[in-house]
Design a protein around this motif. Sequence first.
Motif, mmCIF file in Angstrom:
data_model
loop_
_atom_site.group_PDB
_atom_site.id
_atom_site.type_symbol
_atom_site.label_atom_id
_atom_site.label_comp_id
_atom_site.label_asym_id
_atom_site.label_seq_id
_atom_site.Cartn_x
_atom_site.Cartn_y
_atom_site.Cartn_z
ATOM 1 N N GLY A 1 46.163 29.945 29.077
ATOM 2 C CA GLY A 1 46.493 30.146 27.625
ATOM 3 C C GLY A 1 45.777 31.445 27.109
ATOM 4 N N GLY A 2 46.506 32.228 26.299
ATOM 5 C CA GLY A 2 45.733 33.423 25.588
ATOM 6 C C GLY A 2 45.478 34.675 26.546
ATOM 7 N N LEU A 3 45.982 34.542 27.724
ATOM 8 C CA LEU A 3 45.741 35.773 28.429
ATOM 9 C C LEU A 3 46.796 36.673 28.019
ATOM 10 C CD1 LEU A 3 43.983 36.626 30.784
ATOM 11 C CD2 LEU A 3 45.867 36.051 32.379
ATOM 12 N N PRO A 4 46.461 38.071 27.801
ATOM 13 C CA PRO A 4 47.306 38.947 27.288
ATOM 14 C C PRO A 4 48.252 39.491 28.191
ATOM 15 C CG PRO A 4 45.166 39.962 27.621
ATOM 16 C CD PRO A 4 44.964 38.412 28.061
ATOM 17 N N TRP A 5 49.316 38.848 28.715
ATOM 18 C CA TRP A 5 50.142 39.067 29.750
ATOM 19 C C TRP A 5 50.913 40.383 29.452
ATOM 20 C CZ3 TRP A 5 49.565 37.134 34.271
ATOM 21 C CH2 TRP A 5 49.069 36.002 34.362
ATOM 22 N N ALA A 6 50.990 40.787 28.204
ATOM 23 C CA ALA A 6 51.715 41.916 27.734
ATOM 24 C C ALA A 6 50.891 43.187 28.352
ATOM 25 C CB ALA A 6 51.797 42.355 26.242
ATOM 26 N N ALA A 7 49.639 43.262 28.553
ATOM 27 C CA ALA A 7 48.958 44.349 29.065
ATOM 28 C C ALA A 7 48.612 43.856 30.530
ATOM 29 C CB ALA A 7 47.438 44.119 28.427
ATOM 30 N N VAL A 8 48.444 42.687 31.148
ATOM 31 C CA VAL A 8 48.142 42.085 32.459
ATOM 32 C C VAL A 8 49.523 42.596 33.396
ATOM 33 C CG1 VAL A 8 47.966 40.428 34.095
ATOM 34 C CG2 VAL A 8 46.721 40.389 31.948
ATOM 35 N N LEU A 9 50.584 42.257 32.828
ATOM 36 C CA LEU A 9 51.534 42.545 33.854
ATOM 37 C C LEU A 9 51.961 44.105 34.192
ATOM 38 C CD1 LEU A 9 54.244 39.887 32.672
ATOM 39 C CD2 LEU A 9 52.982 39.707 34.820
ATOM 40 N N PRO A 10 51.928 44.871 32.978
ATOM 41 C CA PRO A 10 52.298 46.407 33.292
ATOM 42 C C PRO A 10 50.989 47.147 34.281
ATOM 43 C CG PRO A 10 51.910 46.324 30.913
ATOM 44 C CD PRO A 10 51.892 44.720 31.534
ATOM 45 N N ALA A 11 49.902 46.521 34.000
ATOM 46 C CA ALA A 11 48.764 46.937 34.775
ATOM 47 C C ALA A 11 48.841 46.558 36.324
ATOM 48 C CB ALA A 11 47.159 46.668 34.340
ATOM 49 N N GLY A 12 49.127 45.233 36.277
ATOM 50 C CA GLY A 12 49.543 44.614 37.694
ATOM 51 C C GLY A 12 50.631 45.610 38.429
ATOM 52 N N GLY A 13 51.613 45.875 37.556
ATOM 53 C CA GLY A 13 52.789 46.718 38.176
ATOM 54 C C GLY A 13 52.236 48.150 38.650
ATOM 55 N N ILE A 14 51.422 48.867 37.832
ATOM 56 C CA ILE A 14 50.972 49.977 38.398
ATOM 57 C C ILE A 14 50.085 49.674 39.571
ATOM 58 C CG2 ILE A 14 49.326 52.008 37.630
ATOM 59 C CD1 ILE A 14 49.927 51.264 34.579
ATOM 60 N N ILE A 15 49.096 48.952 39.491
ATOM 61 C CA ILE A 15 48.228 48.642 40.557
ATOM 62 C C ILE A 15 49.222 48.407 42.067
ATOM 63 C CG2 ILE A 15 46.303 47.194 41.795
ATOM 64 C CD1 ILE A 15 45.450 46.913 38.805
ATOM 65 N N PHE A 16 50.279 47.498 41.847
ATOM 66 C CA PHE A 16 51.111 46.912 42.903
ATOM 67 C C PHE A 16 51.743 48.183 43.450
ATOM 68 C CE2 PHE A 16 55.529 46.267 44.366
ATOM 69 C CZ PHE A 16 55.266 45.436 45.277
ATOM 70 N N ALA A 17 52.283 49.412 42.554
ATOM 71 C CA ALA A 17 53.104 50.283 43.411
ATOM 72 C C ALA A 17 52.079 51.331 44.070
ATOM 73 C CB ALA A 17 53.821 50.963 42.069
ATOM 74 N N ALA A 18 50.761 51.368 43.332
ATOM 75 C CA ALA A 18 49.781 52.397 43.915
ATOM 76 C C ALA A 18 49.432 51.830 45.179
ATOM 77 C CB ALA A 18 48.843 52.687 42.941
ATOM 78 N N ILE A 19 49.171 50.582 45.375
ATOM 79 C CA ILE A 19 48.463 49.846 46.605
ATOM 80 C C ILE A 19 49.638 49.845 47.631
ATOM 81 C CG2 ILE A 19 47.914 47.746 47.727
ATOM 82 C CD1 ILE A 19 46.123 47.345 45.217
ATOM 83 N N MET A 20 50.910 49.552 47.360
ATOM 84 C CA MET A 20 52.101 49.537 48.252
ATOM 85 C C MET A 20 52.180 51.054 48.922
ATOM 86 S SD MET A 20 55.850 48.725 48.226
ATOM 87 C CE MET A 20 56.375 50.087 48.220
ATOM 88 N N VAL B 1 53.883 43.317 50.788
ATOM 89 C CA VAL B 1 55.306 44.202 50.657
ATOM 90 C C VAL B 1 55.389 45.437 51.387
ATOM 91 C CG1 VAL B 1 56.976 45.113 48.831
ATOM 92 C CG2 VAL B 1 55.843 42.898 48.334
ATOM 93 N N GLY B 2 54.250 46.271 51.012
ATOM 94 C CA GLY B 2 54.393 47.568 51.776
ATOM 95 C C GLY B 2 54.959 47.538 53.198
ATOM 96 N N PRO B 3 53.882 46.912 54.195
ATOM 97 C CA PRO B 3 54.464 47.049 55.447
ATOM 98 C C PRO B 3 55.788 46.581 55.928
ATOM 99 C CG PRO B 3 52.040 46.292 55.259
ATOM 100 C CD PRO B 3 52.670 46.266 53.935
ATOM 101 N N SER B 4 56.012 45.268 55.139
ATOM 102 C CA SER B 4 57.535 44.816 55.384
ATOM 103 C C SER B 4 58.545 45.606 54.783
ATOM 104 C CB SER B 4 57.527 43.320 54.442
ATOM 105 O OG SER B 4 56.551 42.556 54.923
#
Length: 386
Positions: A199-218, A344-347
């Motif tokens: 509770g209280g975790l700011p998902w409005a910031a966490v989710l887009p940051a995670g999305g950027i990192i996901f795309a870059a790492i993939m 996800v990347g290799p697959s």
Amino acid sequence: MSLVPVQRPALLVAWQPALALALCGMAIGSFSASMPDLKARAGAGDGETGIALIAAAVGGMAAMHFGPAFAATAGRRVLGAAGLLAAAAVLAPLLGTGPLALIPALMLFGAGASLLDIVGNLVVAEQERTSGRRLMNLAHACYSFGFAGAALATSAARAAGQGPAQILPVAAGLIALGALALPRGPAPAPEAQEEGGGGGLPWAAVLPAGGIIFAAIMGENATEAWSALHIERTLGAAHGAGSLGPTLFGLTMGSARVGAHLVAGRVGETRLVGGSCLLAVAGVIAVALAPVPAVAMAGVVAAGAGLAVAVPSAVSMLGARVTGRARARAISRALTIGYTGFFVGPSLIGFVAELAGLRAAFLAVALTIALALPAVRALARVRAGA
């Protein structure tokens, strides 16, 4: 006459987490360059090796998740403690010689290396908050150069006839010495170490940051793993010439992170991340559509430059937008989301390549990286200190 205080060089401000991330790069570089010999030593087939590498990613994601709790326990000794665990983890692939033993061994390695990665990021984020300076790209450049140096040294040792039983203990010893050189130093702020519920975790910031990192790492994973094959098989380069692609990619990432550190203050993190994603998209498209190997090599360089900047800058943006109480957990969760790109990347690229060829596979990777652009805008809209 008033005297203007001289700012300490950024590397002196962040030298401890920068060294920790360099040690992390050394661990992963020595392991990655030894992987063909580890596979042969274990007698593992391609499928068994693939499962073992997935196990390494699972161990890494678990370490990312529990990194804030480890930081809370270790306090100001967090970097040295994580460095020693990473040194021990480098030896894990030597524990067993059968295909089944490789799976838990690589899980341990993934956990140890990733723990050092996450605590290094947490400390840099805290130093950015307290100093008001941008340090993340410079610290991540040290990771890239540590990786490149270890991989190059390992490759030279292999060419001289050395195997993992000789190479990995030397790497582990050097990493341990580096960890022991880290004094009691900076750590995430005490309030950042509080581990309550979600509770209280700011998902409005966490989710887009995670999305950027996901795309870059993939994108990074796909380019590193498949560019050599594409250059040789699709474009007809001479056997072995494709290996120049991943080499250029790694060197470009380190150099680009130093460059991003120098310009971030002038262009701002939001423009820097958005521009780096666009550069990466253009680079991967160039790889996909290249008529000759030279064009593909240029695309690899552009992709490496763009992808290098996206991850540390996204972490920096997130750290600036989250209060101290939630900062460590927010960064941990964003990195955990992002590191699913290793699955996800290799697959994805393998599946698309099987159906439509490597050109189509790289276009799919470019599309995935492009999806990070809305995430950049979403993260930028989150109020700082949320």
